[in-house]
Design an enzyme around this catalytic site. Sequence first.
Site, short mmCIF file in Angstrom:
data_model
loop_
_atom_site.label_atom_id
_atom_site.label_comp_id
_atom_site.label_asym_id
_atom_site.label_seq_id
_atom_site.Cartn_x
_atom_site.Cartn_y
_atom_site.Cartn_z
N ARG A 185 35.70 32.92 31.82
CA ARG A 185 37.04 33.22 32.35
C ARG A 185 37.52 34.59 31.90
NH1 ARG A 185 39.52 27.23 31.33
NH2 ARG A 185 37.96 26.17 32.59
N CYS A 186 36.60 35.49 31.73
CA CYS A 186 36.87 36.84 31.26
C CYS A 186 36.91 37.79 32.45
CB CYS A 186 35.76 37.24 30.28
SG CYS A 186 35.84 38.92 29.67
N GLY A 187 37.64 38.87 32.32
CA GLY A 187 37.66 39.90 33.35
C GLY A 187 36.30 40.54 33.58
N PHE A 188 35.38 40.33 32.65
CA PHE A 188 34.03 40.87 32.78
C PHE A 188 33.02 39.83 33.26
CE2 PHE A 188 36.04 43.69 29.67
CZ PHE A 188 35.76 44.93 30.23
N SER A 189 33.48 38.64 33.63
CA SER A 189 32.56 37.57 34.04
C SER A 189 31.73 37.94 35.25
CB SER A 189 33.33 36.27 34.33
OG SER A 189 33.90 35.77 33.15
#
Length: 183
Positions: free
Chosen positions: A34-38
């Site tokens: 659930r990360c902006g880098f997923s």
Amino acid sequence: MSIYDFSATSINGSDKPLADYKGKVVLIVNTAGRCGFSYQYEDLQRLYNRYREKDFIILGFPCNQFDNQEPDSNEQIQTSCLLNYGVDFPLFKKMDVRGESAHPIFKYLSTTKPFEGFNKFHPVAKILLPLITEKHPEYLTDDYSIKWNFTKFLIDKNGQVIKRFECTTDPIDMEQDIERLLT
């Protein structure tokens, strides 16, 4: 010392000696769904598909230490990675990657290759840098610890850490470094 001196628990619960990857170029990544880098999962899988036949492997280590961005169970993580991103490279049991509770492999990796800074021009950095500065300034107080999800360590065929890439380095931008180690 090399990565071969460590083992970790695979996402299905079995102990996996990293010595099993001797002779391969390895990319170790701490991940979070659930990360902006997923979105990097997709590019990691592309790299894996492109080079897996040339003795390249990616090892994913889910972590929930950064803003609660991996709260799911190991089973949910594995299912989500497969369904959402097509990930079929090895995943390991969720673990800590920084601080006193960090898994020994991440203590080793982060002390071997120091933090060299974020790419401030990366689109997600515009959100990440203020977040870390405001909510987690302690993350930036040393030169070695893992600073965020999707920190990547490139390992040569002898188990030696060659390079560290922060979350603001997209996987495709590591391709030349990977190719150099594969030749």
